[in-house]
Design an enzyme around this catalytic site. Structure first.
Site, PDB file in Angstrom:
ATOM      1  N   ARG A  96       0.695   7.633   6.154  1.00 18.26           N
ATOM      2  CA  ARG A  96      -0.134   6.718   6.685  1.00 18.26           C
ATOM      3  C   ARG A  96      -1.974   7.503   6.878  1.00 18.26           C
ATOM      4  NH1 ARG A  96       0.542   2.530   9.629  1.00 18.26           N
ATOM      5  NH2 ARG A  96       2.250   2.200   9.404  1.00 18.26           N
TER       6      ARG A  96
ATOM      7  N   SER B  13       0.697  -0.451   0.198  1.00 21.97           N
ATOM      8  CA  SER B  13      -0.023  -0.004   0.507  1.00 21.97           C
ATOM      9  C   SER B  13       0.434   1.330   0.142  1.00 21.97           C
ATOM     10  CB  SER B  13      -0.661   0.022   1.162  1.00 21.97           C
ATOM     11  OG  SER B  13      -1.549  -1.178   1.850  1.00 21.97           O
TER      12      SER B  13
ATOM     13  N   HIS C 111      -2.862   6.713   4.120  1.00 25.26           N
ATOM     14  CA  HIS C 111      -3.320   5.228   4.256  1.00 25.26           C
ATOM     15  C   HIS C 111      -4.120   4.410   4.528  1.00 25.26           C
ATOM     16  CE1 HIS C 111      -2.287   1.087   6.294  1.00 25.26           C
ATOM     17  NE2 HIS C 111      -2.302   1.320   4.566  1.00 25.26           N
TER      18      HIS C 111
END
Lengths: 210, 210
Positions: free
Chosen positions: A40, A17, A43
Site C-alpha cells: 500500500r 494496481s 501504491h
C-alpha cells in the site's frame, strides 16, 4: 482517445494496481505479514524504495490490529495525515482520529517550553484516556518527544508509525524510535510523508476485514 | 541524546532543507523559474526523481502566479490535497480551496453517468463563477474529464496541476493533459500524490511573496 486507457472498472483499479505491484516486486523478500502495508505504501507513492526501507518491530502488525479492534484512536502530527485516514473504517471499532497541531493551547505550550507545536501536540494527546496509535508523517520533533516520554516511562503508545519525510534530523529521529522497545513501523531514511503515514493506518484497517 | 541531532532552529529547518537539496542537485539542469517548485516537491517527498519528471507548459509559472494574484480558487480531487494547501496564504489574494468529492450530488451524478466521483466533481467545480486552478493528486479520471472539457471547448482552467500517482491509467491521463494547449504542471510517469499536488500549490503561493 479511450483506446489508450486500460479498461478497468473503477472499483477494480485498486486490485489491478496491487497485481502490478506484486508482479514488479517479483521475488523481493518482504517480512511475512507485512506485505499489505509495504504494497500500500508503494501504491500510494509509486516508489518501490518502500519495499526496502520499511522497518517493523517484532509482532507489530498483530499488536496494531489488536489495538484497533480494542478501539484505539489515532493521533496524527498534521491535518493532512488526518484527512487521509479512512475514518469510517476506524469508527467501526470505536476509534477516532485526533490532530492537535492547530490548537491554540498547543501553540502556547510550544512557545512557553521553546519547543515545537508538533512536540507539544504529542503531550496533549497523551492526556487522552484512550489507547493511542501515533501516525507521524511530518515532524521529527514529534518522534523525539514520543521517544523521550517512553524513556522517562511517562507514556507508552500502542504503536508509533514513524514516517516523517525530510532532510534535517529526520533520519536520526527514526533511528531513535527504532531503539525503543515499543511497537513501531518506521520508514528508514529520508522518505515518508503524510500520505505514507495515512496509508499505513489504512493498510492496518483493511487487514482486519481481509 | 541531543548530540545526534543537527542544531537547527525550527524556523530555519525549511531553509536548511532547501540548502541540502540544492547541494545534492549539483549541476542538474532545471527549467529557469521552476526551481522553487521542483525543490519543494523534493522537500515533500525526499525523492529526487521530481527533478526529472516535472513538466511545465510554456510560461506556466508566470500565468499561475498572475491567476492567484487575480483571486483564482483551487479545486482539488481529494480532501487530503485540500488539507495540505496553505489556505491562509491563498486567502491573501482572495482565493479559496474547494473539494467536491464527498458531496452527495456528486455521488449521484457519478452514478447516473456511470462515471467516477472525481470526474463528476470536476463538472461541479466548473460551475463556479471564478477563475480556477485544478490540483489533481489522485484521480486520473479527473484529468481525463478536464481534458474532455477543454477538447469540447466547454471549459478552460487557469492551470491544471496533474500529479495523480499510480499504476492504472495514470501515465496516460498525464500524457493527455500535456497534449492540451492549456497551462499545466505535470509529474510525468507514475509518481505524484496528494502531497505533491498540495506542495506545488504552496510553492506557487510562496513564490509570490519571495
Amino acid at each position: 482517445m479511450k483506446e489508450i486507457f486500460e479498461k478497468v472498472e473503477p472499483k477494480e483499479i485498486e486490485a489491478r494496481s496491487f497485481e502490478i505491484i506484486t508482479e514488479e516486486l517479483g521475488d523481493t523478500l518482504l517480512i511475512p505479514g507485512t506485505e499489505p502495508i509495504v504494497k500500500r505504501c508503494i501504491h500510494t507513492s509509486a516508489d518501490f524504495d518502500y519495499a526496502a526501507n520499511l522497518c517493523f518491530s517484532d509482532g507489530v502488525v498483530e499488536k496494531a490490529l489488536e489495538a484497533i479492534k480494542q478501539g484505539a484512536c489515532i493521533v496524527t502530527d498534521t491535518q493532512m495525515v488526518k484527512a487521509g485516514i479512512n475514518k469510517r473504517e476506524l469508527e467501526k471499532y470505536g476509534g477516532e482520529v485526533y490532530c492537535f497541531i492547530s490548537d491554540e493551547d498547543v501553540a502556547m505550550t510550544a512557545k512557553e517550553h521553546a519547543s515545537t507545536r508538533a512536540a507539544a501536540s504529542m503531550e496533549k494527546a497523551m492526556q487522552l484516556d484512550r489507547p493511542l496509535i501515533f501516525a507521524i508523517g511530518n515532524a521529527p520533533t514529534a518522534l523525539i518527544k514520543l521517544y523521550e516520554l517512553m524513556e522517562e516511562r511517562k507514556y507508552y503508545p500502542k504503536l508509533v508509525i514513524g514516517v516523517p519525510v525530510g532532510f534535517v534530523n529526520v533520519v536520526q529521529s527514526k533511528e531513535l524510535i527504532m531503539k525503543s522497545e515499543n511497537p513501531y513501523i518506521v520508514a528508514k531514511g529520508r522518505k515518508g510523508g503524510s500520505n505514507i503515514a495515512a496509508c499505513i493506518c489504512n493498510a492496518l484497517l483493511y487487514m482486519i476485514d481481509r
